[in-house]
Design an enzyme around this catalytic site. Sequence first.
Site, PDB file in Angstrom:
ATOM      1  N   TRP A 235       0.900  -1.048  -0.540  1.00 10.00           N
ATOM      2  CA  TRP A 235       0.113   0.179   0.140  1.00 10.00           C
ATOM      3  C   TRP A 235       0.667   1.355   0.438  1.00 10.00           C
ATOM      4  O   TRP A 235       1.948   1.667   0.348  1.00 10.00           O
ATOM      5  CB  TRP A 235      -1.051  -0.157   1.456  1.00 10.00           C
ATOM      6  CG  TRP A 235      -1.838   1.757   1.179  1.00 10.00           C
ATOM      7  CD1 TRP A 235      -2.970   1.349   0.856  1.00 10.00           C
ATOM      8  CD2 TRP A 235      -1.507   2.629   2.254  1.00 10.00           C
ATOM      9  NE1 TRP A 235      -3.308   3.132   0.796  1.00 10.00           N
ATOM     10  CE2 TRP A 235      -2.297   3.641   2.075  1.00 10.00           C
ATOM     11  CE3 TRP A 235      -0.488   2.955   3.221  1.00 10.00           C
ATOM     12  CZ2 TRP A 235      -2.583   4.589   2.055  1.00 10.00           C
ATOM     13  CZ3 TRP A 235      -0.723   4.058   4.098  1.00 10.00           C
ATOM     14  CH2 TRP A 235      -1.234   5.048   2.861  1.00 10.00           C
TER      15      TRP A 235
ATOM     16  N   ASP B   1     -15.942  12.292  -2.227  1.00 11.31           N
ATOM     17  CA  ASP B   1     -14.706  11.463  -2.738  1.00 11.31           C
ATOM     18  C   ASP B   1     -15.583  10.400  -1.258  1.00 11.31           C
ATOM     19  O   ASP B   1     -17.300  10.700  -0.379  1.00 11.31           O
ATOM     20  CB  ASP B   1     -13.130  11.445  -2.018  1.00 11.31           C
ATOM     21  CG  ASP B   1     -13.219   9.527  -1.917  1.00 11.31           C
ATOM     22  OD1 ASP B   1     -12.791   9.491  -1.636  1.00 11.31           O
ATOM     23  OD2 ASP B   1     -12.092  10.058  -3.654  1.00 11.31           O
ATOM     24  N   ASP B   2     -15.069   9.628  -0.658  1.00  7.96           N
ATOM     25  CA  ASP B   2     -15.713   8.308   0.867  1.00  7.96           C
ATOM     26  C   ASP B   2     -16.439   9.957   1.391  1.00  7.96           C
ATOM     27  O   ASP B   2     -15.858  11.052   1.858  1.00  7.96           O
ATOM     28  CB  ASP B   2     -14.913   8.572   1.560  1.00  7.96           C
ATOM     29  CG  ASP B   2     -15.730   7.012   2.426  1.00  7.96           C
ATOM     30  OD1 ASP B   2     -16.285   6.774   2.450  1.00  7.96           O
ATOM     31  OD2 ASP B   2     -14.215   6.352   2.701  1.00  7.96           O
TER      32      ASP B   2
ATOM     33  N   LYS C  43     -15.848   6.720  -8.843  1.00  9.57           N
ATOM     34  CA  LYS C  43     -14.924   6.468  -8.436  1.00  9.57           C
ATOM     35  C   LYS C  43     -14.998   5.542  -7.438  1.00  9.57           C
ATOM     36  O   LYS C  43     -15.983   4.990  -6.816  1.00  9.57           O
ATOM     37  CB  LYS C  43     -13.731   7.355  -7.392  1.00  9.57           C
ATOM     38  CG  LYS C  43     -12.523   7.177  -6.887  1.00  9.57           C
ATOM     39  CD  LYS C  43     -11.687   7.937  -5.899  1.00  9.57           C
ATOM     40  CE  LYS C  43     -11.211   6.969  -5.001  1.00  9.57           C
ATOM     41  NZ  LYS C  43     -10.446   8.667  -4.684  1.00  9.57           N
ATOM     42  N   TRP C  44     -14.915   3.800  -8.053  1.00  9.69           N
ATOM     43  CA  TRP C  44     -15.725   2.138  -7.395  1.00  9.69           C
ATOM     44  C   TRP C  44     -13.942   1.793  -7.127  1.00  9.69           C
ATOM     45  O   TRP C  44     -12.747   2.017  -7.275  1.00  9.69           O
ATOM     46  CB  TRP C  44     -15.004   1.686  -9.117  1.00  9.69           C
ATOM     47  CG  TRP C  44     -15.740   0.052  -8.237  1.00  9.69           C
ATOM     48  CD1 TRP C  44     -14.832  -0.552  -8.389  1.00  9.69           C
ATOM     49  CD2 TRP C  44     -16.537  -0.391  -9.397  1.00  9.69           C
ATOM     50  NE1 TRP C  44     -15.404  -1.847  -7.577  1.00  9.69           N
ATOM     51  CE2 TRP C  44     -16.666  -2.125  -8.451  1.00  9.69           C
ATOM     52  CE3 TRP C  44     -17.448  -0.327  -9.574  1.00  9.69           C
ATOM     53  CZ2 TRP C  44     -17.742  -2.518  -8.541  1.00  9.69           C
ATOM     54  CZ3 TRP C  44     -18.742  -1.194 -10.426  1.00  9.69           C
ATOM     55  CH2 TRP C  44     -18.603  -2.581  -9.236  1.00  9.69           C
ATOM     56  N   ASP C  45     -13.953   2.114  -5.531  1.00 10.85           N
ATOM     57  CA  ASP C  45     -12.874   1.646  -4.869  1.00 10.85           C
ATOM     58  C   ASP C  45     -12.837   0.388  -3.885  1.00 10.85           C
ATOM     59  O   ASP C  45     -14.119  -0.128  -4.435  1.00 10.85           O
ATOM     60  CB  ASP C  45     -13.052   3.002  -3.229  1.00 10.85           C
ATOM     61  CG  ASP C  45     -11.534   2.917  -2.963  1.00 10.85           C
ATOM     62  OD1 ASP C  45     -10.595   1.887  -2.830  1.00 10.85           O
ATOM     63  OD2 ASP C  45     -11.305   4.069  -2.454  1.00 10.85           O
TER      64      ASP C  45
ATOM     65  N   ASP D 112      -2.300   5.379  -3.308  1.00 11.03           N
ATOM     66  CA  ASP D 112      -2.686   6.390  -1.729  1.00 11.03           C
ATOM     67  C   ASP D 112      -1.594   7.901  -1.870  1.00 11.03           C
ATOM     68  O   ASP D 112      -1.730   8.231  -1.451  1.00 11.03           O
ATOM     69  CB  ASP D 112      -3.555   5.424  -1.365  1.00 11.03           C
ATOM     70  CG  ASP D 112      -4.206   5.220  -1.193  1.00 11.03           C
ATOM     71  OD1 ASP D 112      -5.049   5.846  -2.565  1.00 11.03           O
ATOM     72  OD2 ASP D 112      -5.411   4.943  -0.611  1.00 11.03           O
TER      73      ASP D 112
ATOM     74  N   ASN E 254     -11.257  -2.120  -1.345  1.00  9.83           N
ATOM     75  CA  ASN E 254     -10.717  -1.220   0.057  1.00  9.83           C
ATOM     76  C   ASN E 254      -9.951  -3.117   1.094  1.00  9.83           C
ATOM     77  O   ASN E 254      -9.568  -2.042   1.643  1.00  9.83           O
ATOM     78  CB  ASN E 254     -10.631  -0.311   0.784  1.00  9.83           C
ATOM     79  CG  ASN E 254     -10.651   0.677   0.154  1.00  9.83           C
ATOM     80  OD1 ASN E 254      -9.448   1.590  -0.593  1.00  9.83           O
ATOM     81  ND2 ASN E 254     -11.245   1.739   0.519  1.00  9.83           N
TER      82      ASN E 254
ATOM     83  N   CYS F   6     -10.138   2.041  -8.233  1.00  8.23           N
ATOM     84  CA  CYS F   6      -9.405   2.054  -7.369  1.00  8.23           C
ATOM     85  C   CYS F   6      -9.154   1.614  -6.343  1.00  8.23           C
ATOM     86  O   CYS F   6     -10.204   0.435  -6.470  1.00  8.23           O
ATOM     87  CB  CYS F   6      -9.959   3.403  -6.573  1.00  8.23           C
ATOM     88  SG  CYS F   6      -9.046   4.247  -5.187  1.00  8.23           S
TER      89      CYS F   6
ATOM     90  N   ARG G 216      -9.750  -2.644   7.666  1.00 15.20           N
ATOM     91  CA  ARG G 216     -10.186  -1.604   7.569  1.00 15.20           C
ATOM     92  C   ARG G 216     -11.632  -1.505   8.307  1.00 15.20           C
ATOM     93  O   ARG G 216     -12.585  -1.157   7.130  1.00 15.20           O
ATOM     94  CB  ARG G 216     -10.105  -0.382   6.274  1.00 15.20           C
ATOM     95  CG  ARG G 216     -10.109   0.433   6.073  1.00 15.20           C
ATOM     96  CD  ARG G 216     -10.479   1.163   4.740  1.00 15.20           C
ATOM     97  NE  ARG G 216     -10.398   2.820   5.119  1.00 15.20           N
ATOM     98  CZ  ARG G 216     -10.432   3.075   4.109  1.00 15.20           C
ATOM     99  NH1 ARG G 216     -11.009   3.078   3.392  1.00 15.20           N
ATOM    100  NH2 ARG G 216     -10.057   4.652   4.375  1.00 15.20           N
TER     101      ARG G 216
HETATM  102  C1  GLA Z   1      -8.927   4.622  -0.974  1.00 23.58           C
HETATM  103  C2  GLA Z   1      -8.887   5.366  -2.019  1.00 23.58           C
HETATM  104  C3  GLA Z   1      -8.392   6.935  -0.988  1.00 23.58           C
HETATM  105  C4  GLA Z   1      -9.180   7.445  -0.747  1.00 23.58           C
HETATM  106  C5  GLA Z   1     -10.294   6.450   0.669  1.00 23.58           C
HETATM  107  C6  GLA Z   1     -11.626   6.726   0.969  1.00 23.58           C
HETATM  108  O1  GLA Z   1      -7.945   4.291   0.342  1.00 23.58           O
HETATM  109  O2  GLA Z   1      -7.404   4.966  -2.116  1.00 23.58           O
HETATM  110  O3  GLA Z   1      -8.067   7.216  -2.639  1.00 23.58           O
HETATM  111  O4  GLA Z   1     -10.675   6.814  -1.714  1.00 23.58           O
HETATM  112  O5  GLA Z   1     -10.056   5.198   0.222  1.00 23.58           O
HETATM  113  O6  GLA Z   1     -12.129   6.069   2.229  1.00 23.58           O
END
Ligand code: GLA
Length: 730
Positions: free
Chosen positions: A187, A355-356, A469-471, A540, A473, A518, A435
């Site tokens: 990461w 974003d989030d 933005k499709w994440d 990131d 994590n 993402c 997470r």
């Molecule tokens: C991940 C993404 C970041 C951001 C966070 C939001 O870490 O890589 O760019 O969007 O999630 O929780």
Amino acid sequence: MKTLHWIAATVAALVTVLPASARKTVIPVETDHTQLILAVQDNGVLQTLHFGAKIADPSAFEAFITGRGTDNGEGPMAYPTTGGRYIGEPALHVRYADGYHNTQLFYKSHTVHANGNIVTTVVTLQDKVTLMEVKLVFDAYQKEDVLCTHTEILNGGKQPVELLNYASGSLYLDADQYFLTHFHGGWADEMQMDGEVLTHDTKVIESRRGTQATQCNNPSFLVSLDTDRLQENVGEVVAGALAWSGNFRLSFEMDEANRLNILAGISPFASTYELAAGQTFVTPDFLYTFSGRGAGQASRNLHAWARNYGIYGGGQINPTLLNSWEGAYFTFTTETLLRMIDDAAAMGLEMFVLDDGWFGKDYPRNGDDAGLGDWEVNTAKIPEGIDYVASYAHGKGLKFGIWIEPEMVNPQSNLAHAHPEWVVQSPGREMLQSRNQWVLDLSNPAVQDFVYGIFDNTMQLAPNIDYIKWDCNRVISDFGSTYLGEEQDRFYVEYVQGIYNVMRRLRAKYPDTIVQCCSSGGGRVDYGALKYFNEIWTSDNTDAFTRAYIQYATNLIYPACIMASHVSAVPNHQTGNVTPLKFRFDIACSGRLGMELQPRNLTEGERALADRCIRSYKEYRDLVFMGDVYRLASPYEGDYYALMYVSQDRRRAVVFTYCTKYQNRAVGAHVFRMDGLDPARRYKVTELNVNRSCWWGSGQVHAGDFLMNGGFNPSLLKTFDSAVFYLEAD
Ligand code: GLA
């Protein structure tokens, strides 16, 4: 590369005794400059005789067709199987209903079909005893010099069989030495170059992470022939990548005859695939290219293929943007967002991405411990709704984008309470969090529908959402699926197929939406995902110094047009490094430029620099997106990083140069030699992103051959000095 020398040695003995036969089958799979030669040996085994520079008359290879194998193998088989004389790493390993493992494939037929730039060759192989049938499918992209292969494995027998290994393809090379370049990391540190001279036996690069398959290893490589290092402009290089967004396995086996066999495919880890009678399994694409002019040409081939065929929307320019994450994190109101939109518009950016943190009613997403799964607007933060914010952005002339993480669920969510059976899990065991979240089981069609719905419903929150933005994590651990019951071995494969099903449906409904892939940064960077996604969140880590390494290596395989690169605050939040704003812009401008900070925290001088950089970027970015890359200096090899993008007609170019370490003034600043220009043309050189006037960049005109052979010196002496130049032929 030599023609595979097992054959060469054998033919010396046999060529005089074998009559030339018109029936000898040589199958050239060719592009404009490269050639894979497959040939059917007299015993019916399909071999690889050559992969490399194109040889004008492929019939010359008829002389290399012999009547038999040797006692210790069938030579370089085009698709090696467990069985017969073969004892190396198998591309295909089948266990039959009777428990036996022996598969021997022989040539049955082949077809060749041309469709413009793509020539498709399909070779069918069959095991006459078990009736397994394998089609080797090769798409040869003529102009790009890229071969794309996959395999269709048919169980032609009457009983089910188990596929223990099922690689997409096998590629034999023959040289005296092989240097393997591959990518590792973690990461915020993805795509670090690693390399080694291969020794005998097998080197394996594998991912078992399920999701985020590329966070630590990438399914791509470069093999340099007859050398002990990767060279940019000289030498033979084979570069390849597997188009698969899940567990993968690349193996490099150097046998006793010094041949190298490369296998690329889905990782067989916990994934024995049962194939019913009459059923076919189609493997993902394995693409590769050959360059006789070092890694540079190999990258340019892959990039051209990717832009033309491999990336969703590959020919388009994606907008510059301000992303709310590092500037606001979870703490914002409508007012915060509107002011960021004002600032983005004032700086000349073209999109705002929320974003989030915008969702979750009963379990508001005010941190990473709640809300995932409950995709409704948090009206405590944004009482006016998403449409209000999106319309405000549109009113300011900006596009609008929004973040989702649809494959995941927080235990603190309505979704987790309503559908605990949708979570990846195995019976009787604690469901491990990472997470603070769990992974949804995408092998389950009901979950696929739900995930499709998250995207679809989010798109309905405002009339014109331009970007998603499709994440994703976390990795998959303690894997298991309540849906799959006893067929747990299908989980890893069907998870990825599930994502692709969802993306296919979404693309049918939303062909024009820009979608970023993402996964905590670069956790899902592969040509399988890129069939559906327009770009990646490269890492990131937004620190420009670290990004130099990540972006240099990413760009060996993937083109700059997909590399989202954002300017963030100083010191940046991941490394604490203090890099000047200009250096950060100069790095971000070599990919898809964006910003990810609170613009209000910039000084007036910093705002002026940002305005200047964004304005000039918009004028040359077509070169970053569509130009041919030439790398002039590697940060991995010295204290400088430099690259340039040149237009196809070689009349325009943009050159990026960076210094990563203070230089001894007695030695002087580095002279870079440009590349890819037309030696006969004269170029006006203008330095960008600065106020100062520099001798090199103040409108001087230089001949292409001087810039390439004499070189130029942008006077970079201090740590994090950088300079960007625009070149236009007169
Ligand atoms: C991940 C993404 C970041 C951001 C966070 C939001 O870490 O890589 O760019 O969007 O999630 O929780």
